[in-house]
Write a protein that holds these residues in place. Structure first.
Motif, PDB file in Angstrom:
ATOM      1  N   ALA A 140      -8.593  -4.614  -1.317  1.00  0.00           N
ATOM      2  CA  ALA A 140      -9.078  -3.231  -1.360  1.00  0.00           C
ATOM      3  C   ALA A 140     -10.264  -3.028  -0.425  1.00  0.00           C
ATOM      4  N   CYS A 189      -3.693   0.815  -3.395  1.00  0.00           N
ATOM      5  CA  CYS A 189      -3.371  -0.609  -3.373  1.00  0.00           C
ATOM      6  C   CYS A 189      -2.564  -0.940  -4.629  1.00  0.00           C
ATOM      7  N   HIS A 231      -7.349   2.683  -5.859  1.00  0.00           N
ATOM      8  CA  HIS A 231      -7.432   3.405  -4.592  1.00  0.00           C
ATOM      9  C   HIS A 231      -8.475   2.773  -3.684  1.00  0.00           C
ATOM     10  N   GLY A 232      -8.304   2.976  -2.399  1.00  0.00           N
ATOM     11  CA  GLY A 232      -9.245   2.445  -1.423  1.00  0.00           C
ATOM     12  C   GLY A 232     -10.035   3.558  -0.780  1.00  0.00           C
ATOM     13  N   VAL A 253      -9.464  -1.940   3.173  1.00  0.00           N
ATOM     14  CA  VAL A 253      -9.054  -0.550   3.413  1.00  0.00           C
ATOM     15  C   VAL A 253     -10.200   0.231   4.047  1.00  0.00           C
ATOM     16  N   TYR A 298       0.835  -1.196   0.000  1.00  0.00           N
ATOM     17  CA  TYR A 298       0.000   0.000   0.000  1.00  0.00           C
ATOM     18  C   TYR A 298       0.870   1.248   0.000  1.00  0.00           C
ATOM     19  N   THR A 314      -3.698  -4.030   6.421  1.00  0.00           N
ATOM     20  CA  THR A 314      -5.146  -3.975   6.642  1.00  0.00           C
ATOM     21  C   THR A 314      -5.724  -5.305   7.112  1.00  0.00           C
ATOM     22  N   ALA A 358      -2.016  -6.326  -3.184  1.00  0.00           N
ATOM     23  CA  ALA A 358      -2.808  -5.574  -2.205  1.00  0.00           C
ATOM     24  C   ALA A 358      -4.171  -5.180  -2.771  1.00  0.00           C
ATOM     25  N   THR A 359      -4.291  -5.156  -4.122  1.00  0.00           N
ATOM     26  CA  THR A 359      -5.588  -4.848  -4.721  1.00  0.00           C
ATOM     27  C   THR A 359      -6.630  -5.902  -4.369  1.00  0.00           C
ATOM     28  N   PRO A 410      -5.369   5.870   0.523  1.00  0.00           N
ATOM     29  CA  PRO A 410      -4.647   4.599   0.403  1.00  0.00           C
ATOM     30  C   PRO A 410      -4.678   4.096  -1.041  1.00  0.00           C
ATOM     31  N   THR A 461       1.325  -5.568   2.580  1.00  0.00           N
ATOM     32  CA  THR A 461      -0.033  -5.999   2.260  1.00  0.00           C
ATOM     33  C   THR A 461      -0.844  -6.355   3.500  1.00  0.00           C
TER      34      THR A 461
END
Length: 314
Positions: A70, A62, A47-48, A73, A18, A243, A66-67, A60, A240
């Motif tokens: 999402a 991603c 984006h989150g 987040v 992130y 969250t 990390a996506t 945030p 990652t």
């Protein structure tokens, strides 16, 4: 967060991470994503939680695997510093719109503002603004609003956990709010103005925290660019699992790592003690080198832990 060019990439980033961006004013959230896509050279980025162009602060981003998280987040609360101006309302509820009404504000006192805030503390219903990304019959509300069309919007339950008057320098009023998901700061500014009988609109907004992401830990787009040019953008990123702290965790043996990598289920007794977990529980699974490998879900009815999400890049 201080950029330290040349640092080796930290543990936990091989599958992405992130970027806690301090969004500049005038940029859309999509503008930020587009710029960072070029800097990170990542095909997967998003984006989150949208921020209006007028707003600044925590956004945030991603990147990579990390996506796939999402949605996490948006867990937890968000905090904003709201600056509003008494005396007029606008169609967008902020200073970017056209004035819709004006009223006298010189008699408004800080005590009256404090009193008006009481009705917006805790749980209450809030009507979303027309200039929002919510859908109505397949179209975004802001698309209708730009055509001069206004439709009825059902009130939605929202919640504030903290709401404080920070500064009163009429016609300017500064307020801090901590709120839950689905809350509109612009609507709060508008509704406070209506409650005071003076009208009001938002003139400035800073998101100071969103879930696990805080303004004091944020970085600018320029800092990410410097890190990328000096070595690796991930030197200023967050891992990652940032969250995922609400989940339990376990470190797997090398044998279990290989099983999980290939999508094979682990037995009930391979993780934890009898009765420690219930059906549907999820845990973070790490390699012996402390790299996040997967998210496992407990399915005792199927006699084990199923790899729900596996980071194949590890």
């Amino acid at each position: 967060m201080t950029v330290q060019p040349g640092n080796s990439v930290r543990k936990g980033f091989s599958a992405g991470g992130y970027l806690n961006i301090n969004k500049p004013q005038g940029w859309t959230s999509t503008d930020v994503v587009r710029k960072l896509k070029g800097i990170t050279r990542s095909k997967k980025i998003g984006h989150g939680g949208t921020l209006d162009p007028l707003a600044t602060g925590v956004l945030p981003i991603c990147v990579g695997y990390a996506t796939r998280f999402a949605d996490t987040v948006l867990l937890g609360t968000k905090s904003y510093r709201i600056t509003m101006e008494l005396g007029s309302s606008t169609n967008t509820y902020d200073s970017t719109g056209d004035k819709t009404a004006e009223a006298e504000w010189t008699d408004v006192t800080s005590e009256q503002v404090e009193e008006s805030l009481e009705q917006f503390k805790g749980k209450f219903n809030q009507i979303p603004p027309m200039f929002s990304a919510l859908h109505h019959n397949g179209k975004r509300l802001y698309e209708l609003a730009r055509k001069g069309i206004e439709v009825e919007r059902p009130a939605r339950p929202v919640e504030t956990f903290s709401l404080k008057l920070i500064e009163f320098n009429a016609p300017e009023v500064v307020i801090d709010v901590e709120c839950g998901h689905g809350f509109y700061a612009r609507t709060l500014a508008h509704d406070i103005g209506e409650a005071l009988g003076s009208h009001a609109h938002l003139t400035g907004l800073v998101r100071t925290h969103a879930g696990a992401f805080r303004l004091e830990d944020s970085v600018t787009i320029e800092q990410v660019s410097v890190a990328a040019e000096s070595g690796d953008w991930r030197d200023v990123a967050m891992p990652t699992d940032t969250t995922l702290q609400h989940m339990g965790q376990t470190t797997l043996t090398e044998a279990f790592v290989e099983m999980v990598k290939h999508g094979r289920q682990l037995a009930v007794g391979d993780i934890g003690k009898p009765g420690e977990y219930k059906s549907g529980d999820r845990i973070r699974a790490y390699t012996p080198d402390n790299e996040l490998l997967a998210i496992l879900i407990f399915e005792p009815e199927k006699l084990g832990w199923r790899p729900e999400k596996v980071f194949a890049a590890i």
